[in-house]
Design an enzyme around this catalytic site. Sequence first.
Site, PDB file in Angstrom:
ATOM      1  N   ASP A   1      -7.867  -5.284  -0.568  1.00  0.00           N
ATOM      2  CA  ASP A   1      -8.314  -6.127  -1.693  1.00  0.00           C
ATOM      3  C   ASP A   1      -7.989  -7.597  -1.532  1.00  0.00           C
ATOM      4  OD1 ASP A   1      -7.401  -3.281  -3.402  1.00  0.00           O
ATOM      5  OD2 ASP A   1      -9.435  -4.097  -3.435  1.00  0.00           O
TER       6      ASP A   1
ATOM      7  N   HIS B   1       0.860  -1.193   0.000  1.00  0.00           N
ATOM      8  CA  HIS B   1       0.000   0.000   0.000  1.00  0.00           C
ATOM      9  C   HIS B   1       0.891   1.236   0.000  1.00  0.00           C
ATOM     10  CE1 HIS B   1      -3.220   2.771   1.088  1.00  0.00           C
ATOM     11  NE2 HIS B   1      -4.036   1.804   0.704  1.00  0.00           N
TER      12      HIS B   1
HETATM   13  C1  SDX Z   1      -5.938   0.164  -3.186  1.00  0.00           C
HETATM   14  O1  SDX Z   1      -4.281   4.584  -1.950  1.00  0.00           O
HETATM   15  C2  SDX Z   1      -5.255   3.955  -1.452  1.00  0.00           C
HETATM   16  O2  SDX Z   1      -5.729   4.269  -0.394  1.00  0.00           O
HETATM   17  C3  SDX Z   1      -5.726   2.795  -2.306  1.00  0.00           C
HETATM   18  C4  SDX Z   1      -6.780   1.906  -1.619  1.00  0.00           C
HETATM   19  C5  SDX Z   1      -8.062   2.665  -1.368  1.00  0.00           C
HETATM   20  O3  SDX Z   1      -8.781   2.301  -0.429  1.00  0.00           O
HETATM   21  O4  SDX Z   1      -8.356   3.543  -2.207  1.00  0.00           O
HETATM   22  O5  SDX Z   1      -6.288   1.412  -0.383  1.00  0.00           O
HETATM   23  C6  SDX Z   1      -7.133   0.744  -2.515  1.00  0.00           C
HETATM   24  O6  SDX Z   1      -5.617   0.597  -4.263  1.00  0.00           O
HETATM   25  C7  SDX Z   1      -5.130  -0.881  -2.462  1.00  0.00           C
HETATM   26  C8  SDX Z   1      -3.913  -1.368  -3.295  1.00  0.00           C
HETATM   27  C9  SDX Z   1      -4.419  -2.421  -4.281  1.00  0.00           C
HETATM   28  N1  SDX Z   1      -3.309  -2.777  -5.224  1.00  0.00           N
HETATM   29  C10 SDX Z   1      -2.702  -3.966  -5.137  1.00  0.00           C
HETATM   30  O7  SDX Z   1      -2.917  -4.804  -4.263  1.00  0.00           O
HETATM   31  C11 SDX Z   1      -1.689  -4.211  -6.268  1.00  0.00           C
HETATM   32  C12 SDX Z   1      -0.408  -4.784  -5.680  1.00  0.00           C
HETATM   33  N2  SDX Z   1       0.213  -3.741  -4.875  1.00  0.00           N
HETATM   34  C13 SDX Z   1       1.156  -2.901  -5.489  1.00  0.00           C
HETATM   35  O8  SDX Z   1       1.203  -2.721  -6.835  1.00  0.00           O
HETATM   36  C14 SDX Z   1       1.785  -1.854  -4.610  1.00  0.00           C
HETATM   37  O9  SDX Z   1       1.934  -2.392  -3.373  1.00  0.00           O
HETATM   38  C15 SDX Z   1       1.082  -0.525  -4.506  1.00  0.00           C
HETATM   39  C16 SDX Z   1       1.038   0.164  -5.815  1.00  0.00           C
HETATM   40  C17 SDX Z   1      -0.297  -0.690  -3.947  1.00  0.00           C
HETATM   41  C18 SDX Z   1       1.880   0.323  -3.532  1.00  0.00           C
HETATM   42  O10 SDX Z   1       3.184   0.360  -3.958  1.00  0.00           O
HETATM   43  P1  SDX Z   1       4.284   1.033  -2.966  1.00  0.00           P
HETATM   44  O11 SDX Z   1       4.017   0.692  -1.573  1.00  0.00           O
HETATM   45  O12 SDX Z   1       4.359   2.478  -3.310  1.00  0.00           O
HETATM   46  O13 SDX Z   1       5.567   0.289  -3.293  1.00  0.00           O
HETATM   47  P2  SDX Z   1       6.485   0.562  -4.540  1.00  0.00           P
HETATM   48  O14 SDX Z   1       5.636   0.425  -5.793  1.00  0.00           O
HETATM   49  O15 SDX Z   1       7.265   1.814  -4.354  1.00  0.00           O
HETATM   50  O16 SDX Z   1       7.439  -0.687  -4.401  1.00  0.00           O
HETATM   51  C19 SDX Z   1       8.335  -0.794  -3.288  1.00  0.00           C
HETATM   52  C20 SDX Z   1       8.946  -2.188  -3.399  1.00  0.00           C
HETATM   53  C21 SDX Z   1       9.330  -2.538  -4.831  1.00  0.00           C
HETATM   54  O17 SDX Z   1      10.363  -3.505  -4.759  1.00  0.00           O
HETATM   55  P3  SDX Z   1      11.911  -3.012  -5.013  1.00  0.00           P
HETATM   56  O18 SDX Z   1      11.924  -2.209  -6.303  1.00  0.00           O
HETATM   57  O19 SDX Z   1      12.256  -2.179  -3.800  1.00  0.00           O
HETATM   58  O20 SDX Z   1      12.706  -4.300  -5.094  1.00  0.00           O
HETATM   59  O21 SDX Z   1       7.950  -3.151  -3.030  1.00  0.00           O
HETATM   60  C22 SDX Z   1       7.683  -3.984  -4.137  1.00  0.00           C
HETATM   61  C23 SDX Z   1       8.102  -3.229  -5.370  1.00  0.00           C
HETATM   62  O22 SDX Z   1       8.411  -4.111  -6.430  1.00  0.00           O
HETATM   63  N3  SDX Z   1       6.242  -4.229  -4.126  1.00  0.00           N
HETATM   64  C24 SDX Z   1       5.704  -5.421  -4.338  1.00  0.00           C
HETATM   65  C25 SDX Z   1       4.326  -5.233  -4.181  1.00  0.00           C
HETATM   66  N4  SDX Z   1       4.074  -3.948  -3.890  1.00  0.00           N
HETATM   67  C26 SDX Z   1       5.275  -3.318  -3.870  1.00  0.00           C
HETATM   68  N5  SDX Z   1       6.256  -6.607  -4.641  1.00  0.00           N
HETATM   69  C27 SDX Z   1       5.398  -7.638  -4.791  1.00  0.00           C
HETATM   70  N6  SDX Z   1       4.059  -7.552  -4.651  1.00  0.00           N
HETATM   71  C28 SDX Z   1       3.496  -6.366  -4.356  1.00  0.00           C
HETATM   72  N7  SDX Z   1       2.194  -6.279  -4.220  1.00  0.00           N
END
Ligand code: SDX
Length: 393
Positions: free
Chosen positions: A328, A271
């Site tokens: 989710d 998140h």
């Molecule tokens: C919602 O904003 C809100 O409030 C949204 C929401 C709402 O109520 O409106 O809460 C609803 O959108 C929830 C999120 C639903 N999305 C998912 O579940 C999709 C999977 N999650 C991700 O794509 C991701 O976690 C985000 C986009 C939600 C958040 O990304 P972050 O926390 O900003 O993390 P980042 O993209 O900067 O990544 C940091 C690291 C990376 O690895 P490195 O480059 O450091 O090696 O964490 C990794 C990312 O690759 N990472 C994940 C991951 N999420 C981040 N790796 C594997 N699986 C994941 N889900």
Amino acid sequence: KIGMVTLDPGFVNTASCSSGITYIDGDAGILRYRGYPIEQLAEHSTFLETSYLLIYGTLPTQTELDEFTDRIRRHTLLHEDLKRFFDGFPRDAHPMPVLSSAVSALSTFYQDSLNPFDDRQVEMSTIRLLAKLPTIAAYAYKKSVGQPFLYPDNSMGLVENFLRMTFGLPAEPYSPDPVLTKALDQLFILHADHEQNCSTSTVRLVGSSQANMFASISAGINALFGPLHGGANQAVLEMLDGIRHNGGDVDTFVRKVKNKEDGVKLMGFGHRVYKNYDPRAAIIKKTADEVLGKLGGDDELLGIAKALEERALSDDYFVQRKLYPNVDFYTGLIYRAMGFPTRMFTVLFALGRLPGWIAHWREMMKDPATKIGRPRQVYTGEPERAYVPASER
Ligand code: SDX
């Protein structure tokens, strides 16, 4: 300093706007709507009461809630010409673009309630959207399964009516299981608002041009459709189905995520704000156990989800990146047990999030100080250079 809150300068630089609607502490895993903890609202409130709280800022008296409920009841019907829109969509249309198109079209049917600075017109748009979105969502589903539309039955509550229009048939009586109605009502409460998430920021940004409420909410629906945002609940079920197809091998899947094979992510985890367990996910996980038990859900898939969560939460890769289950991760299992097809999951998210979108749009129209300003950029393109005619390039 905003109100009683003194903000860290670093936070102020990242904050896109101020708002008095929802408070999140991402590190502590705290979520409050207008000061009320989400756990208490999920346990004691109803979706319509929480919608009133988000939009008007206070919990309603019983009289206020009855009057609000009655006003909504009287606007659940769609204009017959809007109903004809559904004839034009292809049968296999995803319901989310159907939803955003129909909501945008509402501004052509209700041209008497578009002025964002006329309180009576803002009130009419608010009531019409809360009343009609469930009908639009149910019709989008009926279109996808080729079944006749049912008119709303205003003797029913909002959620019950939605379930009846979705799963009912003209050929036989239908009354939704009270377990299903209560669980969906609670899920809508848990999705009702979430500060400046992607879709809410979209609603605010579009509204900041003084676009009407219908147009702004339609834009929010399109933003929610993205798989990294509202589309994640559909992606989680597809991920779990894929793991089951591979014999339930959670370890192999986790290894693929850690190796970032084909960009695969653990959907439903992580998140932008919560760097702790999403408080909504904790409540939903409990509901999943209860609902799947009573509605006879897919226990095998629930088992895979729990094994995946356990595996990830004990793995440094996820712990170091502060990746925990978000809202989710478990919702899709419940929605499937309720009988919804995967493509309707994000529509259910939109139904829950609607009061939050409306509350933010109204707050911004009332108080320009809460507006998201026009974003500036850091220019990283070419330095100034002189034009060269095509013959000399
Ligand atoms: C919602 O904003 C809100 O409030 C949204 C929401 C709402 O109520 O409106 O809460 C609803 O959108 C929830 C999120 C639903 N999305 C998912 O579940 C999709 C999977 N999650 C991700 O794509 C991701 O976690 C985000 C986009 C939600 C958040 O990304 P972050 O926390 O900003 O993390 P980042 O993209 O900067 O990544 C940091 C690291 C990376 O690895 P490195 O480059 O450091 O090696 O964490 C990794 C990312 O690759 N990472 C994940 C991951 N999420 C981040 N790796 C594997 N699986 C994941 N889900």
